[in-house]
Scaffold this motif. Structure first.
Motif, PDB file in Angstrom:
ATOM      1  N   GLN A 204      44.122  50.131 -12.363  1.00  0.00           N
ATOM      2  CA  GLN A 204      44.762  50.069 -13.617  1.00  0.00           C
ATOM      3  C   GLN A 204      44.679  48.496 -13.621  1.00  0.00           C
ATOM      4  OE1 GLN A 204      45.731  52.160 -15.782  1.00  0.00           O
ATOM      5  NE2 GLN A 204      46.103  50.490 -17.272  1.00  0.00           N
ATOM      6  N   SER A 205      43.929  47.884 -14.650  1.00  0.00           N
ATOM      7  CA  SER A 205      43.988  46.516 -14.609  1.00  0.00           C
ATOM      8  C   SER A 205      43.686  45.964 -16.109  1.00  0.00           C
ATOM      9  CB  SER A 205      42.727  46.025 -13.904  1.00  0.00           C
ATOM     10  OG  SER A 205      42.266  44.694 -14.147  1.00  0.00           O
ATOM     11  N   ASN A 206      43.995  44.540 -16.462  1.00  0.00           N
ATOM     12  CA  ASN A 206      43.969  44.116 -17.991  1.00  0.00           C
ATOM     13  C   ASN A 206      42.312  43.659 -17.784  1.00  0.00           C
ATOM     14  OD1 ASN A 206      43.600  41.218 -16.536  1.00  0.00           O
ATOM     15  ND2 ASN A 206      46.109  41.077 -16.798  1.00  0.00           N
ATOM     16  N   LEU A 207      41.582  43.521 -16.636  1.00  0.00           N
ATOM     17  CA  LEU A 207      40.177  43.437 -16.566  1.00  0.00           C
ATOM     18  C   LEU A 207      39.685  41.955 -16.809  1.00  0.00           C
ATOM     19  CD1 LEU A 207      38.808  46.588 -18.384  1.00  0.00           C
ATOM     20  CD2 LEU A 207      38.829  46.028 -15.840  1.00  0.00           C
ATOM     21  N   THR A 208      40.865  40.830 -17.240  1.00  0.00           N
ATOM     22  CA  THR A 208      40.508  39.545 -17.557  1.00  0.00           C
ATOM     23  C   THR A 208      39.934  38.712 -16.199  1.00  0.00           C
ATOM     24  OG1 THR A 208      42.776  38.872 -16.954  1.00  0.00           O
ATOM     25  CG2 THR A 208      42.357  39.408 -19.566  1.00  0.00           C
ATOM     26  N   LEU A 209      40.034  39.298 -15.268  1.00  0.00           N
ATOM     27  CA  LEU A 209      39.417  38.624 -14.030  1.00  0.00           C
ATOM     28  C   LEU A 209      38.278  39.097 -13.505  1.00  0.00           C
ATOM     29  CD1 LEU A 209      42.835  38.529 -11.937  1.00  0.00           C
ATOM     30  CD2 LEU A 209      41.696  36.706 -13.044  1.00  0.00           C
ATOM     31  N   LEU A 210      37.671  39.993 -14.055  1.00  0.00           N
ATOM     32  CA  LEU A 210      36.421  40.752 -13.721  1.00  0.00           C
ATOM     33  C   LEU A 210      35.363  39.864 -13.848  1.00  0.00           C
ATOM     34  CD1 LEU A 210      36.258  43.874 -12.929  1.00  0.00           C
ATOM     35  CD2 LEU A 210      35.061  44.176 -15.042  1.00  0.00           C
ATOM     36  N   ASP A 211      34.309  39.917 -12.967  1.00  0.00           N
ATOM     37  CA  ASP A 211      32.986  39.312 -12.979  1.00  0.00           C
ATOM     38  C   ASP A 211      32.010  40.295 -12.419  1.00  0.00           C
ATOM     39  OD1 ASP A 211      33.479  38.840 -10.227  1.00  0.00           O
ATOM     40  OD2 ASP A 211      33.783  36.808 -10.459  1.00  0.00           O
ATOM     41  N   ASP A 212      30.797  39.730 -12.142  1.00  0.00           N
ATOM     42  CA  ASP A 212      29.586  40.312 -11.692  1.00  0.00           C
ATOM     43  C   ASP A 212      30.153  41.168 -10.352  1.00  0.00           C
ATOM     44  OD1 ASP A 212      28.371  40.252 -14.143  1.00  0.00           O
ATOM     45  OD2 ASP A 212      26.870  38.443 -13.364  1.00  0.00           O
ATOM     46  N   ALA A 213      30.418  39.915  -9.492  1.00  0.00           N
ATOM     47  CA  ALA A 213      30.926  40.339  -7.928  1.00  0.00           C
ATOM     48  C   ALA A 213      32.045  41.484  -7.930  1.00  0.00           C
ATOM     49  CB  ALA A 213      31.387  39.098  -7.166  1.00  0.00           C
ATOM     50  N   TRP A 214      33.086  41.384  -9.067  1.00  0.00           N
ATOM     51  CA  TRP A 214      34.034  42.261  -8.897  1.00  0.00           C
ATOM     52  C   TRP A 214      33.294  43.809  -9.212  1.00  0.00           C
ATOM     53  CZ3 TRP A 214      38.553  43.326  -6.915  1.00  0.00           C
ATOM     54  CH2 TRP A 214      39.179  42.468  -6.665  1.00  0.00           C
ATOM     55  N   VAL A 215      32.428  43.858 -10.347  1.00  0.00           N
ATOM     56  CA  VAL A 215      31.831  44.848 -10.989  1.00  0.00           C
ATOM     57  C   VAL A 215      31.022  45.477  -9.717  1.00  0.00           C
ATOM     58  CG1 VAL A 215      30.056  46.043 -12.274  1.00  0.00           C
ATOM     59  CG2 VAL A 215      31.878  44.474 -13.381  1.00  0.00           C
ATOM     60  N   GLU A 216      30.077  44.813  -8.937  1.00  0.00           N
ATOM     61  CA  GLU A 216      29.426  45.297  -8.088  1.00  0.00           C
ATOM     62  C   GLU A 216      30.133  46.031  -6.915  1.00  0.00           C
ATOM     63  OE1 GLU A 216      26.137  46.326  -5.976  1.00  0.00           O
ATOM     64  OE2 GLU A 216      26.201  45.572  -7.897  1.00  0.00           O
ATOM     65  N   PHE A 217      31.392  45.363  -6.686  1.00  0.00           N
ATOM     66  CA  PHE A 217      32.065  45.992  -5.382  1.00  0.00           C
ATOM     67  C   PHE A 217      32.844  47.319  -5.883  1.00  0.00           C
ATOM     68  CE2 PHE A 217      36.799  46.710  -4.159  1.00  0.00           C
ATOM     69  CZ  PHE A 217      36.431  47.053  -2.822  1.00  0.00           C
ATOM     70  N   LEU A 218      33.386  47.389  -7.335  1.00  0.00           N
ATOM     71  CA  LEU A 218      34.030  48.219  -7.859  1.00  0.00           C
ATOM     72  C   LEU A 218      33.547  49.407  -8.086  1.00  0.00           C
ATOM     73  CD1 LEU A 218      36.582  46.300 -10.394  1.00  0.00           C
ATOM     74  CD2 LEU A 218      37.312  47.387  -7.911  1.00  0.00           C
ATOM     75  N   ARG A 219      32.269  49.332  -8.474  1.00  0.00           N
ATOM     76  CA  ARG A 219      31.370  50.444  -8.756  1.00  0.00           C
ATOM     77  C   ARG A 219      31.299  51.545  -7.333  1.00  0.00           C
ATOM     78  NH1 ARG A 219      25.401  48.350 -10.180  1.00  0.00           N
ATOM     79  NH2 ARG A 219      25.155  50.344 -10.420  1.00  0.00           N
ATOM     80  N   GLY A 220      31.421  50.743  -6.274  1.00  0.00           N
ATOM     81  CA  GLY A 220      31.125  51.672  -4.899  1.00  0.00           C
ATOM     82  C   GLY A 220      32.762  52.042  -4.388  1.00  0.00           C
ATOM     83  N   PHE A 221      33.701  51.573  -5.049  1.00  0.00           N
ATOM     84  CA  PHE A 221      35.166  51.665  -4.500  1.00  0.00           C
ATOM     85  C   PHE A 221      36.083  52.669  -5.299  1.00  0.00           C
ATOM     86  CE2 PHE A 221      39.713  49.908  -3.784  1.00  0.00           C
ATOM     87  CZ  PHE A 221      39.732  50.417  -2.603  1.00  0.00           C
ATOM     88  N   VAL A 222      35.600  52.464  -6.604  1.00  0.00           N
ATOM     89  CA  VAL A 222      36.703  53.222  -7.495  1.00  0.00           C
ATOM     90  C   VAL A 222      36.140  54.317  -8.170  1.00  0.00           C
ATOM     91  CG1 VAL A 222      38.258  51.166  -7.972  1.00  0.00           C
ATOM     92  CG2 VAL A 222      36.338  51.746  -9.647  1.00  0.00           C
TER      93      VAL A 222
END
Length: 365
Positions: free
Chosen positions: A94-112
């Protein structure tokens, strides 16, 4: 079991009606070296029954603030601790997503498994900590997540500024996501809102109900194919299917726990911020999970639906789709979690709408 895990109380935004404690400038944070012990507290419960599943909902504050290395360690600790049972463990955010960048997206696609986020079209209500806009950044982040195959659901907080904009809001979220994954929650008098920071945004139960009915009419005309909540869940329950969310099920204590950054354990995430000490179950770093689950407060909540059916909700034709609403909201507004939701009259407006179109609950056509 779903565990709402508040990794931090700190936040990089400044939402006027923030439901967290009024001062989140410094915040408290779960330490990286505590991740292993935290997960280990849940391993015996998961291992005891092959049918059990465990879901961690990373919450805050803003849960991405601890950083990517913190979450990479969390993923590694889950692999180590849960081992052969790891496939029955999932993560959500549950996030406001303002800190999201490509590295976060790459990690989160396999974690959440999915991401929940909040947003507001009304300017000046949700901002960065220095008062800056978030709309463009938020839309960009949602788009990036969906392009990466990460499902995103939106929570919209209905307030005074929302009331004349139901049509705009419905179509904005409909155009943003063809599945229409959005939940319309009322503004609650908690956190900053309770501290006087959003008095001009407060709404009544009746105003919330009128807003939801207007959304329901738009949704009905749109074919009812989208996931507009709580309408979707109430509609499906009316027709004898689906699953009610925690604040309508009457059984939230059976499947929810909340864990704060200090390890304190409560009945859900909302109790962490504002629950009376009588509802604290213990601490995950000091008490074994079976002891926490056997706490008298959970047994008391288990009796809430029965007590409401006999008293505060006696004779209600729609009790089966409501069960008296959220106990924490009743605690917040009425000072007693065992009483019914203060938004009862608003909910009834929507139930009347469904009854006019689907017939009596239990005899839906």
């Amino acid at each position: 079991m779903q565990v709402i895990l508040k990794a931090t109380t700190a936040c990089n935004a400044s939402c006027r009606y923030c439901s967290a404690v009024p001062d989140v400038e410094g915040g408290f944070r779960l330490r990286a070296n505590e991740l292993g012990p935290l997960f280990e507290a849940f391993r015996p419960w998961l291992a005891a029954d092959a049918a059990r599943k465990l879901s961690f909902v990373w919450h805050g504050g803003e849960p991405l603030l601890p950083g990517l290395d913190f979450f990479r360690r969390a993923a590694g600790e889950q692999e180590r601790v849960f081992g052969e049972h790891r496939a029955r463990v999932s993560n959500r955010l549950q996030s406001n997503l303002t800190l999201l960048d490509d590295a976060w997206v790459e990690f989160l696609r396999g974690f959440v498994k999915s991401i929940g986020t909040s947003f507001d079209l009304v300017e000046g209500v949700r901002t960065t900590k220095n008062g800056g806009p978030v709309t463009a950044r938020w839309v960009e982040a949602v788009t990036a997540c969906r392009e990466a195959g990460i499902p995103v659901g939106v929570v919209y907080v209905v307030h005074k500024g929302s009331l004349p904009r139901a049509r705009d809001l419905y179509h904005f979220f409909r155009n943003l996501d063809e599945r229409g994954r959005v939940r319309f929650n009322p503004l609650y008098p908690e956190g900053r809102a309770a501290a006087g920071g959003a008095d001009d945004l407060a709404i009544t139960a009746e105003e919330y109900g009128d807003f939801l009915v207007e959304i329901a009419r738009l949704w009905w005309d749109d074919g009812r194919s989208t996931s507009v909540l709580p309408l979707r869940e109430w509609h499906d329950a009316w027709r004898g299917g689906g699953r009610l969310s925690c604040d309508s099920s009457g059984s939230c204590q059976e499947r929810l726990l909340g864990v704060g950054p200090d390890g304190s354990v409560w009945g859900c995430g909302r109790f962490i911020d504002h629950g009376d000490e009588a509802w604290r179950l213990g601490n995950v770093f000091r008490d074994d999970l079976e002891t926490l689950l056997a706490h008298p407060a959970r047994a008391r909540l288990a009796n809430r639906s029965e007590a409401l059916r006999a008293n505060g909700c006696a004779g209600c034709a729609w009790f089966a789709v409501c069960h008296g609403g959220c106990p924490m909201l009743a605690q917040l507004v009425r000072g007693d979690a065992m009483r019914k939701t203060p938004f009862c009259e608003g909910r009834k407006k929507v139930y009347r709408f469904f009854e006019e179109r689907l017939g009596p609950l239990g005899g839906a056509r």
